[in-house]
Structures are given as structure tokens and as C-alpha cells.
Design an enzyme around this catalytic site. Structure first.
Site, PDB file in Angstrom:
ATOM      1  N   ASP A  76      39.957 -44.814 -99.941  1.00  0.00           N
ATOM      2  CA  ASP A  76      38.713 -45.536-100.242  1.00  0.00           C
ATOM      3  C   ASP A  76      37.931 -45.812 -98.962  1.00  0.00           C
ATOM      4  O   ASP A  76      38.478 -45.766 -97.865  1.00  0.00           O
ATOM      5  CB  ASP A  76      38.984 -46.836-101.036  1.00  0.00           C
ATOM      6  CG  ASP A  76      40.172 -47.626-100.510  1.00  0.00           C
ATOM      7  OD1 ASP A  76      40.532 -47.458 -99.326  1.00  0.00           O
ATOM      8  OD2 ASP A  76      40.736 -48.426-101.276  1.00  0.00           O
ATOM      9  N   HIS A 147      44.095 -54.025-108.490  1.00  0.00           N
ATOM     10  CA  HIS A 147      43.431 -52.757-108.179  1.00  0.00           C
ATOM     11  C   HIS A 147      44.379 -51.809-107.443  1.00  0.00           C
ATOM     12  O   HIS A 147      45.353 -52.219-106.814  1.00  0.00           O
ATOM     13  CB  HIS A 147      42.120 -52.971-107.400  1.00  0.00           C
ATOM     14  CG  HIS A 147      42.258 -53.381-105.966  1.00  0.00           C
ATOM     15  ND1 HIS A 147      41.301 -54.119-105.313  1.00  0.00           N
ATOM     16  CD2 HIS A 147      43.224 -53.153-105.028  1.00  0.00           C
ATOM     17  CE1 HIS A 147      41.666 -54.316-104.057  1.00  0.00           C
ATOM     18  NE2 HIS A 147      42.835 -53.739-103.858  1.00  0.00           N
TER      19      HIS A 147
HETATM   20  P1  PGA Z   1      47.236 -55.440 -98.982  1.00  0.00           P
HETATM   21  O1  PGA Z   1      46.263 -54.698 -99.957  1.00  0.00           O
HETATM   22  O2  PGA Z   1      48.253 -54.441 -98.588  1.00  0.00           O
HETATM   23  O3  PGA Z   1      46.385 -55.856 -97.824  1.00  0.00           O
HETATM   24  O4  PGA Z   1      47.815 -56.602 -99.733  1.00  0.00           O
HETATM   25  C1  PGA Z   1      46.785 -53.950-100.989  1.00  0.00           C
HETATM   26  C2  PGA Z   1      45.666 -53.221-101.682  1.00  0.00           C
HETATM   27  O5  PGA Z   1      44.673 -53.843-102.047  1.00  0.00           O
HETATM   28  O6  PGA Z   1      45.794 -52.014-101.868  1.00  0.00           O
END
Ligand code: PGA
Length: 260
Positions: A76, A147
């Protein structure tokens, strides 16, 4: 370590610590590139994968892993932010993994975050993945709102690479990656959930008590676009969830769905 395995259901691997989760995830990447050096893979940004990247970079430095041929597709990117910009997710990934692991820059496939016709450019991104034989491995993290990549609540299992609106929750989460010093755009471009579901192997990494409830919802409640991560279960045995004990603490069963 506790692992459950069956013929057609996801695998849940619960390990004690964040470090153990990181080593397990690094093992999956290492196995993929040992088997297929020029594999197309996609890997996440965020806090969770940092330990996996440290582990992989250490292995590269020790000569145990070679990712120099591997093709990396970004999961992304913020819309209208250049992948080259300091505050882009691509730069974040470059610093954490691509550069220190010595992945060839021309094997890094950035999302068309600045394309005038985003829809066409997203279709080209999908075609690039297909031209390399499809995704061999997708490593993904779990957002606090369920998500996967930036497939926010409302995303269905057929969604492909596209422009999305970010939820306030995801923008806050993203702001933390930059210590709140950066304005997070309202939109992003993300690989689709349906695209991730085509990968030959999917690894969901999850750590920490703060993810325990959303992981339970993703794995044990009916699949729903309200929790996009729940759709990963459609991958059946191609999905492995690697969680530390804190993240797995609210799971009723040690197997996913039907297995105990
Ligand atoms: P994080 O994010 O590893 O910073 O908790 C996970 C994500 O949103 O894919």
C-alpha cells in the site's frame, strides 16, 4: 510453539513472544526465496513486521538468505505521495528491508500512487504481478480495525488493487509511524484483498494484546467485510496465522474455525 494443521483449513501457529513470531515469519520468507529465488512476494509496513525484517537482514548478512533476485510488490501507499518521498510507505519499507537486505532496486514494484488514471495503473500493477507468475507469498499485518493492507472495513474478498479512502482510525495509526510529524493523506492505493487471496501462501503476523480482540473476530466470527481480515480464511490451508501468545489470548480454540 503450538501449531495446528489440517488439509483444507488455515494453520494457526502460536508462539510465546514477539521475537519468536518474527523468527517464524522470517523462516517463511527464507523458505520461499530458497525454493524460488526470483519469487514475487508482498510484505507489509507497520510495527509488527520490524522484527521479521531485522531477522531477515541478519540472515542476509550471515549469508544464510539471499533475496537479491526476489521481486517485492508494495502492499500500500498514500495517494499522491511519490514512492520516493521520505514520508512514503515505500521509503519506510526500503529503509527497513529493501536496502539492508540488498534487494535489487529494479525488483521493487511500487504502487502507482501518482498515476493520472489510477484505475488503469492499478490494473497494470496486477498485470505485473501476473507476468512474474503471481504472488508466491504475501506477508500481511492486521490493522486494529481489521484491515489488511489498506483494505478497510467494507472491503470484500474480490477487491483488487485500487484507490481507497482511509478511515480516521487507520490515519491515526499511520501518523504514529511518523511520530505524528506527518499529515496522513485521506486516500491511499492498496493491493486488493482478492489479489492477496491469489497468493500461493499467505502469512498473517499478529502480535500484542491490543490485537487479541480483532484477531478473535477475524478468525472466529463469521467472515464479513466489516472485518476484512476475516476473508483471508477463504485461502484455507494456504493461510498461516503466526501470532504471539498475547495476540492469541482471546481465541477460543487453538485451531482456526473448526479445528481444535
Ligand atoms: P501494525 O499495523 O503492525 O503497525 O500494528 C498492522 C497493519 O495495519 O497492517
Amino acid at each position: 510453539m503450538e501449531t495446528t494443521e489440517g488439509n483444507d483449513t488455515p494453520v494457526l501457529t502460536v508462539v510465546e513472544s514477539y521475537e519468536a513470531m518474527s523468527r517464524q515469519a522470517a523462516d517463511r520468507v527464507a523458505a520461499t526465496v530458497a525454493r524460488t529465488p526470483a519469487a514475487a512476494i508482498t510484505v507489509p509496513t507497520g510495527e509488527t513486521p520490524l522484527g521479521m525484517y531485522r531477522e531477515l537482514v541478519d540472515r542476509v548478512e550471515r549469508g544464510e538468505v539471499d533475496v537479491s533476485q526476489t521481486h517485492v510488490f508494495c502492499l500500500d501507499e498514500y495517494l499522491d505521495v511519490s514512492p520516493e518521498a521520505e514520508g512514503s510507505l515505500t521509503r519506510w519499507l526500503t529503509r527497513a528491508f529493501i536496502e539492508p537486505a540488498r534487494i535489487s532496486p529494479d525488483h521493487v514494484h511500487t504502487l502507482p500512487s501518482e498515476a493520472p488514471d489510477a484505475e488503469q495503473a492499478a490494473a497494470r500493477y496486477e498485470a505485473e504481478i501476473a507476468a512474474l507468475g503471481g504472488l508466491e507469498l504475501a506477508v500481511v499485518g492486521l490493522g486494529p480495525n481489521g484491515h489488511i493492507a489498506f483494505n478497510e472495513p467494507g472491503s470484500g474478498p474480490d477487491s483488487r488493487t485500487r484507490v481507497v479512502e482511509l478511515t480516521p482510525e487507520s490515519r491515526d495509526q499511520s501518523a504514529d509511524y511518523w511520530d505524528g510529524k506527518q499529515e496522513i493523506p485521506a486516500k491511499a492505493i492498496t493491493i486488493g484483498l482478492g489479489t492477496i487471496l491469489t497468493a500461493r501462501q499467505i502469512v498473517l503476523i499478529v502480535a500484542g494484546e491490543s490485537k487479541a480482540d480483532i484477531l478473535r473476530r477475524a478468525l472466529e466470527e463469521p467472515m464479513t467485510s466489516t472485518v476484512p481480515a476475516s476473508w483471508l480464511r477463504l485461502a484455507a490451508e494456504r493461510l498461516e496465522v503466526i501470532a504471539n501468545q498475547a495476540a492469541a489470548s482471546r481465541l477460543r480454540t487453538k485451531g482456526i474455525g473448526v479445528r481444535g
